[in-house]
Design a protein around this motif. Structure first.
Motif, PDB file in Angstrom:
ATOM      1  N   LYS A   1       0.835  -1.181   0.000  1.00 19.83           N
ATOM      2  CA  LYS A   1       0.000   0.000   0.000  1.00 19.83           C
ATOM      3  C   LYS A   1       0.881   1.245   0.000  1.00 19.83           C
ATOM      4  O   LYS A   1       1.940   1.251   0.617  1.00 19.83           O
ATOM      5  N   PRO A   2       0.468   2.298  -0.695  1.00 18.97           N
ATOM      6  CA  PRO A   2       1.333   3.473  -0.867  1.00 18.97           C
ATOM      7  C   PRO A   2       1.679   4.198   0.429  1.00 18.97           C
ATOM      8  O   PRO A   2       2.675   4.921   0.490  1.00 18.97           O
ATOM      9  N   GLU A   3       0.864   4.030   1.472  1.00 13.42           N
ATOM     10  CA  GLU A   3       1.168   4.731   2.727  1.00 13.42           C
ATOM     11  C   GLU A   3       2.359   4.137   3.476  1.00 13.42           C
ATOM     12  O   GLU A   3       2.891   4.740   4.397  1.00 13.42           O
ATOM     13  N   TYR A   4       2.808   2.945   3.068  1.00 20.88           N
ATOM     14  CA  TYR A   4       3.953   2.313   3.730  1.00 20.88           C
ATOM     15  C   TYR A   4       5.218   2.556   2.921  1.00 20.88           C
ATOM     16  O   TYR A   4       5.292   2.210   1.742  1.00 20.88           O
ATOM     17  N   THR A   5       6.194   3.201   3.549  1.00 22.62           N
ATOM     18  CA  THR A   5       7.454   3.531   2.894  1.00 22.62           C
ATOM     19  C   THR A   5       8.587   3.221   3.853  1.00 22.62           C
ATOM     20  O   THR A   5       8.359   2.780   4.977  1.00 22.62           O
ATOM     21  N   TRP A   6       9.809   3.489   3.422  1.00 20.64           N
ATOM     22  CA  TRP A   6      10.950   3.268   4.326  1.00 20.64           C
ATOM     23  C   TRP A   6      10.894   4.207   5.519  1.00 20.64           C
ATOM     24  O   TRP A   6      11.482   3.928   6.564  1.00 20.64           O
ATOM     25  N   HIS A   7      10.173   5.321   5.389  1.00 22.92           N
ATOM     26  CA  HIS A   7       9.955   6.212   6.532  1.00 22.92           C
ATOM     27  C   HIS A   7       8.976   5.606   7.530  1.00 22.92           C
ATOM     28  O   HIS A   7       9.069   5.841   8.731  1.00 22.92           O
ATOM     29  N   LYS A   8       8.027   4.835   7.023  1.00 25.92           N
ATOM     30  CA  LYS A   8       6.950   4.295   7.848  1.00 25.92           C
ATOM     31  C   LYS A   8       6.580   2.900   7.331  1.00 25.92           C
ATOM     32  O   LYS A   8       5.622   2.733   6.572  1.00 25.92           O
ATOM     33  N   PRO A   9       7.327   1.864   7.743  1.00 23.02           N
ATOM     34  CA  PRO A   9       7.098   0.517   7.210  1.00 23.02           C
ATOM     35  C   PRO A   9       5.923  -0.228   7.831  1.00 23.02           C
ATOM     36  O   PRO A   9       5.578  -1.323   7.387  1.00 23.02           O
ATOM     37  N   VAL A  20      13.949  -0.839   5.138  1.00 29.68           N
ATOM     38  CA  VAL A  20      13.067  -1.757   4.412  1.00 29.68           C
ATOM     39  C   VAL A  20      12.140  -0.928   3.528  1.00 29.68           C
ATOM     40  O   VAL A  20      12.224   0.295   3.497  1.00 29.68           O
ATOM     41  N   CYS A  21      11.270  -1.591   2.814  1.00 31.10           N
ATOM     42  CA  CYS A  21      10.357  -0.909   1.881  1.00 31.10           C
ATOM     43  C   CYS A  21      11.132  -0.113   0.833  1.00 31.10           C
ATOM     44  O   CYS A  21      10.755   1.001   0.460  1.00 31.10           O
ATOM     45  N   VAL A  22      12.233  -0.680   0.388  1.00 31.44           N
ATOM     46  CA  VAL A  22      13.001  -0.105  -0.725  1.00 31.44           C
ATOM     47  C   VAL A  22      13.134  -1.186  -1.802  1.00 31.44           C
ATOM     48  O   VAL A  22      13.396  -2.337  -1.489  1.00 31.44           O
ATOM     49  N   ASN A  23      12.923  -0.813  -3.045  1.00 30.56           N
ATOM     50  CA  ASN A  23      13.035  -1.810  -4.102  1.00 30.56           C
ATOM     51  C   ASN A  23      14.463  -1.886  -4.640  1.00 30.56           C
ATOM     52  O   ASN A  23      15.366  -1.164  -4.181  1.00 30.56           O
ATOM     53  N   TRP A  24      14.674  -2.762  -5.606  1.00 38.32           N
ATOM     54  CA  TRP A  24      16.016  -2.980  -6.158  1.00 38.32           C
ATOM     55  C   TRP A  24      16.567  -1.706  -6.791  1.00 38.32           C
ATOM     56  O   TRP A  24      17.751  -1.402  -6.666  1.00 38.32           O
ATOM     57  N   HIS A  25      15.722  -0.951  -7.434  1.00 41.21           N
ATOM     58  CA  HIS A  25      16.156   0.298  -8.070  1.00 41.21           C
ATOM     59  C   HIS A  25      16.582   1.325  -7.020  1.00 41.21           C
ATOM     60  O   HIS A  25      17.565   2.050  -7.213  1.00 41.21           O
ATOM     61  N   ASP A  26      15.833   1.395  -5.910  1.00 38.06           N
ATOM     62  CA  ASP A  26      16.203   2.296  -4.819  1.00 38.06           C
ATOM     63  C   ASP A  26      17.581   1.942  -4.276  1.00 38.06           C
ATOM     64  O   ASP A  26      18.420   2.825  -4.026  1.00 38.06           O
ATOM     65  N   ALA A  27      17.812   0.647  -4.073  1.00 37.48           N
ATOM     66  CA  ALA A  27      19.100   0.191  -3.533  1.00 37.48           C
ATOM     67  C   ALA A  27      20.242   0.542  -4.476  1.00 37.48           C
ATOM     68  O   ALA A  27      21.316   0.992  -4.050  1.00 37.48           O
ATOM     69  N   GLY A  28      20.015   0.355  -5.777  1.00 37.92           N
ATOM     70  CA  GLY A  28      21.039   0.707  -6.756  1.00 37.92           C
ATOM     71  C   GLY A  28      21.308   2.201  -6.795  1.00 37.92           C
ATOM     72  O   GLY A  28      22.458   2.636  -6.942  1.00 37.92           O
ATOM     73  N   ALA A  29      20.264   3.001  -6.649  1.00 31.62           N
ATOM     74  CA  ALA A  29      20.422   4.459  -6.631  1.00 31.62           C
ATOM     75  C   ALA A  29      21.242   4.899  -5.427  1.00 31.62           C
ATOM     76  O   ALA A  29      22.066   5.818  -5.524  1.00 31.62           O
ATOM     77  N   PHE A  30      21.026   4.248  -4.285  1.00 32.66           N
ATOM     78  CA  PHE A  30      21.821   4.569  -3.101  1.00 32.66           C
ATOM     79  C   PHE A  30      23.296   4.258  -3.348  1.00 32.66           C
ATOM     80  O   PHE A  30      24.179   5.044  -2.969  1.00 32.66           O
ATOM     81  N   CYS A 194       8.232  -4.831   3.401  1.00 29.46           N
ATOM     82  CA  CYS A 194       8.660  -4.480   4.756  1.00 29.46           C
ATOM     83  C   CYS A 194       9.642  -5.479   5.353  1.00 29.46           C
ATOM     84  O   CYS A 194      10.072  -5.321   6.486  1.00 29.46           O
ATOM     85  N   TYR A 195      10.002  -6.504   4.607  1.00 33.08           N
ATOM     86  CA  TYR A 195      10.990  -7.477   5.084  1.00 33.08           C
ATOM     87  C   TYR A 195      12.168  -7.633   4.117  1.00 33.08           C
ATOM     88  O   TYR A 195      12.915  -8.589   4.197  1.00 33.08           O
ATOM     89  N   VAL A 196      12.309  -6.681   3.201  1.00 38.15           N
ATOM     90  CA  VAL A 196      13.429  -6.700   2.249  1.00 38.15           C
ATOM     91  C   VAL A 196      14.195  -5.383   2.341  1.00 38.15           C
ATOM     92  O   VAL A 196      13.595  -4.304   2.289  1.00 38.15           O
ATOM     93  N   GLY A 197      15.510  -5.470   2.474  1.00 36.69           N
ATOM     94  CA  GLY A 197      16.383  -4.304   2.507  1.00 36.69           C
ATOM     95  C   GLY A 197      17.609  -4.567   1.644  1.00 36.69           C
ATOM     96  O   GLY A 197      17.530  -5.276   0.644  1.00 36.69           O
TER      97      GLY A 197
END
Length: 205
Positions: A1-9, A20-30, A194-197
């Motif tokens: 759901k869109p209300e859940y993010t790495w700020h609020k998992p 958590v709540c970051v996808n593969w693209h987010d991880a690569g961008a970091f 929420c269980y992947v980082g």
């Protein structure tokens, strides 16, 4: 759901917990941001690199030993702490029928969800949380089975393209069976869960 993010998992976290709540693209961008910031090369580990580091020279199911109970004190995974926050029927979703080691560990590690990084004992190479806490995004596209020839078994790389990316290491949401060193799982690179980082690998200078 869109209300859940790495700020609020969906559960409380502090700055020393894994993101958590970051996808593969987010991880690569970091990794790209950190590479530019520190002028050193950072990237996601390959699947083979992750397993090599997780095993830390061991040949047992876990770097801590062969038995599920060996993970006590070494891994934040699905155990009695999780049951204080989650119904057992939900917690056991996806566990093979009759396979207890895929379900709930028979101890309480004090953390129903993520735990602070480095809170549990390290493996023989001094690396923490290689089993449990959160699944870790790897660089590779997923492949169900690597070819049997020797070259492919020596530090194999994933295929050039695919549908899903590899995640490794297990998580707070799953029992010992799927937290073992050899376990292989895949998810769509655009999924945020929420269980992947992730963790980063730094290139040798």
């Amino acid at each position: 759901k869109p209300e859940y993010t790495w700020h609020k998992p969906g559960f409380e976290q502090a700055d020393d917990h894994p993101v958590v709540c970051v996808n593969w693209h987010d991880a690569g961008a970091f990794c790209k941001w950190l590479t530019k910031k520190e002028d050193k090369t950072y990237r996601l580990p390959t699947e083979a690199e992750f397993e090599y580091a997780a095993r830390a020279g061991t040949t047992t199911r876990f770097s801590s030993g062969e038995e599920d109970a060996s993970l006590k004190g070494f891994a934040n995974l699905a155990d009695e702490a999780l049951l204080t926050k989650m119904d057992k029927k939900i917690a056991l979703q996806g566990a093979p029928k009759g396979n207890q080691s895929a379900g709930i560990a028979k101890w309480n590690d004090g953390y129903p969800f993520t735990s602070p990084v480095g809170k549990f004992k390290p493996n023989p190479w001094g690396l923490h949380d290689m089993h449990g806490n959160v699944w870790t995004w790897c660089n590779d596209w997923a492949i169900n089975r690597y070819p049997a020839d020797g070259a492919a078994r020596d530090d194999p790389k994933g295929p050039a393209n695919g549908t899903n990316r590899v995640i490794r290491g297990g998580t707070w949401y799953i029992g010992p069976l799927r937290c073992r060193s050899a376990n292989r799982v895949q998810r769509a690179p655009g999924e945020s869960l929420c269980y992947v980082g992730f963790r980063v690998a730094r290139g040798v200078e």
